[in-house]
Design an enzyme around this catalytic site. Structure first.
Site, mmCIF file in Angstrom:
data_model
loop_
_atom_site.group_PDB
_atom_site.id
_atom_site.type_symbol
_atom_site.label_atom_id
_atom_site.label_comp_id
_atom_site.label_asym_id
_atom_site.label_seq_id
_atom_site.Cartn_x
_atom_site.Cartn_y
_atom_site.Cartn_z
ATOM 1 N N ASN A 1 39.597 29.601 41.619
ATOM 2 C CA ASN A 1 39.589 30.849 40.617
ATOM 3 C C ASN A 1 38.565 31.887 41.409
ATOM 4 O OD1 ASN A 1 40.862 32.405 38.279
ATOM 5 N ND2 ASN A 1 38.770 32.910 38.086
ATOM 6 N N ASP B 1 27.782 50.280 32.329
ATOM 7 C CA ASP B 1 29.012 49.799 32.983
ATOM 8 C C ASP B 1 29.960 50.812 33.239
ATOM 9 O OD1 ASP B 1 30.946 48.111 33.652
ATOM 10 O OD2 ASP B 1 30.431 46.641 31.921
ATOM 11 N N GLU C 1 43.459 33.381 43.828
ATOM 12 C CA GLU C 1 43.257 34.845 43.998
ATOM 13 C C GLU C 1 42.874 34.984 45.636
ATOM 14 O OE1 GLU C 1 41.792 33.693 41.131
ATOM 15 O OE2 GLU C 1 42.645 34.764 39.758
#
Ligand code: FMN
Ligand code: MN
Length: 445
Positions: free
Chosen positions: A154, A259, A214
């Site tokens: 992953n 963020d 991925e």
């Protein structure tokens, strides 16, 4: 040489080759004044947002090199792949549907293993402190790679707050990495890559089912070489840095952190990672990804466009998806459809919410509207919408942890879709923009 349109000679598609190419073209802004990692670098990058920036005069770490805003526009990403803007989303869709194995190379052929530091001291690396109330210096461009016996590999982004010489607090949402950690009973070997090429960055941001690798999606986007570390984890061989270590079950305060929304994310208990080794290329370039700036927005939002496209495609003919920067490149999307049935617009709204779970507001338009031009979209809302008939409001939905207006504990939110498509039958009304006589204006002024 790997063939990819627009690539430089012997280009393996590395981060540094792309930075070098921008330098040669004169599109890289070279900072001439020394810059501090503490707030100053972030301030400069924000002021120059939209342009790739490079600095080799970091006050705290002499000799360090950093690059930021590297992939901050669609054009830059398309330039890397050697494609046109409109080819990008189909390319992502194709890569998701056709993953392929990266080439595994030997350690001696992997630039990222040129230097290995066994004594880890994070203060030796140019890790920036972005915003005044942040909880510490942060890695924001780090891609974490981990293995699970059953699910395989992953790859996902995780910001990391520096809390010691060899310790970071890692923000891990309840997705695949968290699942891997639970299955490993709370402790897991990981490798975090900094200075990865855009195919890896995009693949790490893509959300596919657990068990889908991925890095294979990355390889399908552009050829990728990997090298195996002692832990068995394979990392991009041409990356700038790899921070190897172990995620532990120790929990510490992580945050605050500016963020995507450019607001401070709250403090939460998150896991500690102990970094045991750092590998890097000679004279490495640290990728500084400024939170809330265009590069962060593009990397977050754009990889969700193909999943929306796929879902909308199941209910209507989808002609395009744009996750817009004004909606923090996460909460808002504009979807274009070629309408064939009256309820295509409303069905597309529901499908878009299925394609991107954090989406809060979506506008569906016809294909004559430019989904990349906010004024064009607003024009469609102005001329094609009656709010009592064209809105879909969904109460008490699961929203995004990034949305300050959602419930802070459950993230419950209200979602809204606007069907701004014109009716199939116009009933004598005019919904098309009138055409003017084509004129060569230079002849008149
Ligand atoms: C620049 C950037 C930073 C991100 N930071 C985090 C983070 O700190 N923690 C996190 O859990 N996800 C973060 N994400 C989102 C994950 O990468 C994304 O949800 C990914 O699809 C998760 O991978 P998974 O589906 O394999 O779990 C970030 C994404 C981007 C593009
Ligand atoms: Mn995954």
């Amino acid at each position: 040489m790997l063939s990819r349109g627009g690539a430089v000679e012997n280009d393996r598609g590395s981060f540094r080759e792309f930075v070098e190419k921008q330098k040669q073209k004169g599109t890289l802004v070279l900072l001439k004044k020394p810059c501090s990692l503490s707030l100053e670098l972030a301030g400069v990058m924000k002021a120059l947002d939209g342009k790739p920036v490079y600095c080799d005069k970091i006050k705290e770490v002499p000799g360090a090199r950093v690059a930021g805003n590297v992939f901050c526009t669609r054009e830059l990403i398309c330039e890397y792949f050697g494609i046109r803007n409109e080819e990008l989303m189909p390319k992502l869709v194709h890569a998701i549907n056709n993953p392929s194995k990266p080439e595994l190379v030997e350690g001696k052929n992997a630039p990222v293993l040129e230097v290995t530091e066994q004594e880890v001291d994070l203060s030796k690396f140019p890790i920036p402190f972005h915003a005044p109330k942040d909880g510490g210096p942060y890695f924001a461009s780090a891609v974490g790679i981990a293995n699970d016996k059953e699910y395989g590999r992953n790859c996902s982004f995780h910001r990391m707050m520096v809390i010691g010489k060899d310790r970071v607090a890692v923000r891990i949402l309840p997705r695949h990495l968290e699942e891997f950690i639970k299955r490993a009973e709370g402790e897991l070997e990981v490798a975090f890559v900094v200075g990865a090429p855009i195919n890896v960055l995009l693949a790490a941001a893509i959300s596919v089912e657990i068990g889908k690798d991925e890095l294979q999606i990355a390889n399908s986007l552009a050829p990728l070489r990997t090298v195996r570390l002692e832990s068995g984890i394979e990392v991009p061989a041409d990356a700038e840095y790899v921070f190897e270590g172990r995620i532990t079950s120790e929990m510490v305060d992580e945050g605050p952190f500016v963020d995507l929304t450019e607001t401070y994310d709250i403090v939460r208990k998150q896991r500690v990672m102990k970094i045991t080794k750092v590998h890097h290329r000679k004279n490495p370039i640290f990728h500084v990804l400024l939170p809330g700036a265009l590069e962060h927005k593009l990397l977050m939002g754009m990889p969700r466009e193909p999943t929306i496209f796929n879902e909308v495609g199941k209910v209507a003919e989808c002609k395009g998806v744009n996750i817009t920067p004004g909606g923090c490149s996460w909460l808002h999307a504009v979807v274009a459809v070629r309408k064939k049935k009256d309820d295509d617009g409303k069905n597309a709204i529901e499908a878009a919410f299925r394609g991107h779970k954090s989406l809060k507001h979506v506008v569906v338009v016809d294909e004559d509207i430019d989904i990349y031009d906010p004024e064009s979209v607003e024009w469609a809302i102005a001329t094609r919408v009656q709010a009592d008939k064209r809105l879909v409001i969904k109460h008490n939905e699961k929203g995004s942890s990034l949305d300050p207006s959602a419930d802070p504990n459950t993230y419950a939110t209200t979602k809204m879709g606007v069907d701004a498509t014109k009716p199939l039958v116009a009933h004598g009304k005019n919904f098309e923009k009138a055409e003017w006589k084509a004129i060569k204006k230079e002849e008149y002024v």
